[in-house]
Scaffold this motif. Structure first.
Motif, short mmCIF file in Angstrom:
data_model
loop_
_atom_site.label_atom_id
_atom_site.label_comp_id
_atom_site.label_asym_id
_atom_site.label_seq_id
_atom_site.Cartn_x
_atom_site.Cartn_y
_atom_site.Cartn_z
N ARG A 26 40.06 -15.92 54.54
CA ARG A 26 41.10 -16.05 55.56
C ARG A 26 41.48 -17.51 55.89
O ARG A 26 42.66 -17.82 55.99
CB ARG A 26 40.73 -15.30 56.84
N TYR A 50 38.95 -7.87 57.24
CA TYR A 50 39.49 -8.66 56.12
C TYR A 50 38.50 -9.77 55.72
O TYR A 50 38.90 -10.84 55.30
CB TYR A 50 40.87 -9.24 56.48
N GLU A 72 47.91 2.88 63.11
CA GLU A 72 47.03 2.54 61.98
C GLU A 72 46.35 1.20 62.18
O GLU A 72 46.54 0.27 61.40
CB GLU A 72 47.85 2.39 60.70
N SER A 81 50.73 -7.93 60.80
CA SER A 81 49.34 -7.89 61.28
C SER A 81 49.09 -9.10 62.18
O SER A 81 49.82 -10.09 62.11
CB SER A 81 48.44 -7.94 60.05
N1 LLP Z 1 49.19 -0.32 58.24
C1 LLP Z 1 49.77 -0.99 57.22
C2 LLP Z 1 50.88 -0.37 56.50
C3 LLP Z 1 49.30 -2.27 56.87
O1 LLP Z 1 49.88 -2.93 55.87
C4 LLP Z 1 48.22 -2.84 57.59
C5 LLP Z 1 47.72 -4.17 57.25
C6 LLP Z 1 47.65 -2.10 58.65
C7 LLP Z 1 48.17 -0.85 58.94
C8 LLP Z 1 46.52 -2.62 59.48
O2 LLP Z 1 46.90 -3.75 60.18
P1 LLP Z 1 45.95 -4.40 61.30
O3 LLP Z 1 45.86 -3.43 62.44
O4 LLP Z 1 44.62 -4.62 60.70
O5 LLP Z 1 46.62 -5.65 61.65
N2 LLP Z 1 44.29 -9.99 55.14
C9 LLP Z 1 45.09 -10.28 56.32
C10 LLP Z 1 45.66 -9.05 56.96
C11 LLP Z 1 46.45 -8.18 56.01
C12 LLP Z 1 47.03 -6.97 56.68
C13 LLP Z 1 47.60 -6.04 55.68
N3 LLP Z 1 48.12 -4.84 56.22
C14 LLP Z 1 44.25 -11.11 57.30
O6 LLP Z 1 43.10 -11.40 56.98
O7 LLP Z 1 44.74 -11.49 58.35
#
Ligand code: LLP
Length: 426
Positions: A322, A381, A283, A199
């Motif tokens: 965060r 988040y 996603e 991410s």
């Molecule tokens: N798909 C899967 C399998 C994932 O594990 C995640 C995020 C996403 C999609 C979405 O990712 P994005 O497009 O939002 O980067 N709490 C952390 C981020 C954790 C992400 C977990 N997985 C933060 O605040 O930076």
């Protein structure tokens, strides 16, 4: 940006933030509907119309979900709770995918009973459990197999998921056998491959590497007689946190952070994936909702410990974890700019932990007790990872739409704190 200053006062769309905090108090999350729509449409265009499954984990408020559903998004879920919220928010089961490294049997059952489009699986054992449960329920289940490509996403280690030491996905060499075995199971239909390497990714290279990996891998599968029809490329698109908002009276932040260049992504990653003739899914979570939300709090006190200045606010790690969890940087700005004098301070919350901070050694316009501060780019988040630690009440959430605003989650009350506890003996 739908968050902007008008004569030194912060607005969201046509509503002054001050009006919201005076009516609903702080700490509070405020979202811009127009920004959500703009982000989604930009992404849809950059991804040339390929399917977008919004990652609910970034923000699962049903009102936000309804906006995205109406724009044509599907839902990427990682728990039965998220499937439940997605269904209640109006997503069709056929637009929901269910992923996760440790799905409980009850969750798998719930997903199958509710006819979600697919389950993304991350280990061989899980497939046997799914097959058994599918047979019991007399329903055939579509699977995507998550591969761990061993690619470094060059992001914070806690949110880097595609390297071989992480718990996610199956080793590609072993996965060939898993595809074969699953292909013979009567209650299972393996339709595709899933990758998600991390991410907040701001370099396009790891994505290109992953797309090339998928290309080679599908070739390999074909040689083994395995055909797939779907690729889920995951999420991870990185956004800009520094200088998210520029205004002549704000201090300029040192600009070393970047956002992913979407043009490069479309130009270099999409053709690789498109060459395979499969249905492609993404996603994203953060890209859609991060800069569409802010967290607003109030200055409670200012104090100086020897040489260090502290601005003590009602925003704590319980509202936004965060900064403490990932050393994440969020721009923080006054809701009303009353001074062009800049001071340097740690901006902290009331929780009894030294790790309870929102920013360290931050340059910020001089503020005083009672002033409001906005933590920008907090839509993703943020609320979803809030907690009741120190018996704090989870904040309210507001959605702004033009000159209208709606309370989309009310602030918790003291009785919420005890609503699930049970006295063992009277
Ligand atoms: N798909 C899967 C399998 C994932 O594990 C995640 C995020 C996403 C999609 C979405 O990712 P994005 O497009 O939002 O980067 N709490 C952390 C981020 C954790 C992400 C977990 N997985 C933060 O605040 O930076």
């Amino acid at each position: 940006m739908h968050f902007y200053y008008k004569v030194d006062e912060l607005y969201c769309e046509n509503v002054p933030i001050r009006k919201i905090v005076e009516e609903f108090q702080t700490p509070i999350y405020i979202y811009s509907k127009a920004q959500v729509i703009e982000n989604f449409n930009l992404l849809k265009e950059s991804l040339r119309g390929h399917k977008i499954l919004y990652a609910l984990k970034a923000n699962s408020n049903p009102e936000i979900l309804k906006i995205l559903k109406d724009l044509g998004a599907g839902a990427d879920t990682v728990s039965a709770g998220e499937i439940y919220i997605a269904l209640k928010s109006g997503f069709k089961p056929s637009d929901i995918s269910f992923a996760g490294v440790g799905k409980y049997d009850e969750e798998i059952k719930f997903a199958i009973e509710n006819d979600v489009f697919s389950l993304n699986v991350e280990n061989e054992e899980e497939i046997y459990i799914i097959a058994k449960l599918a047979e019991n329920l007399n329903k055939k289940v579509r699977l995507l197999i998550r591969i761990n490509p061993d690619i470094d996403a060059r992001t914070h280690p806690y949110i880097s998921t595609g390297i071989k030491t992480s718990k996610f996905g199956i080793n590609p060499d072993e996965a060939i056998d898993v595809f074969k075995k699953a292909g013979k199971m009567p209650w299972i239909e393996v339709i595709g491959i899933h990758t998600h390497i991390g991410s907040q990714i701001t370099d396009v290279e790891p994505f290109i590497e992953t797309a090339k990996f998928i290309l080679r891998y599908i070739e390999k599968l074909e040689k083994e007689g395995i055909k797939i029809s779907h690729i889920d490329f995951g999420g991870g698109i990185g956004v800009k946190y520094k200088n998210a908002l520029k205004y002549e009276k704000l201090p300029l932040e040192n600009d070393e952070d970047r956002e992913l260049n979407l043009n490069e992504f479309s130009k270099e990653v999409l053709p690789l994936l498109e060459s395979l003739g499969c249905e492609i899914m993404f996603e994203p979570g953060r890209f859609i909702i991060a800069n569409a939300g802010i967290l607003v709090g109030k200055v409670l006190y200012k104090k100086k410990n020897r040489d260090k200045n502290f601005i003590i606010t009602d925003i704590a790690m319980t509202e936004l974890i965060r900064p403490v969890l990932y050393g994440a940087y969020h721009q923080i700005v006054p809701v009303e700019i009353k001074s062009t004098e800049i001071e340097t301070a740690d901006i902290v919350g009331p929780v009894c932990e030294t790790s309870d901070f929102i920013a360290k050694d931050r340059k910020i316009n001089k503020v005083s007790r009672g002033d409001y501060l906005a933590v920008l780019t907090s839509g993703a988040y943020g609320f979803v990872a809030s907690s009741n630690y120190n018996s704090r009440l989870r904040p309210a959430e507001i959605l702004i739409d033009g000159e209208n605003y709606y309370l989309i989650r009310s602030r918790e009350t003291f009785s919420d704190l005890l609503s699930k506890t049970i006295l063992a003996k009277k």
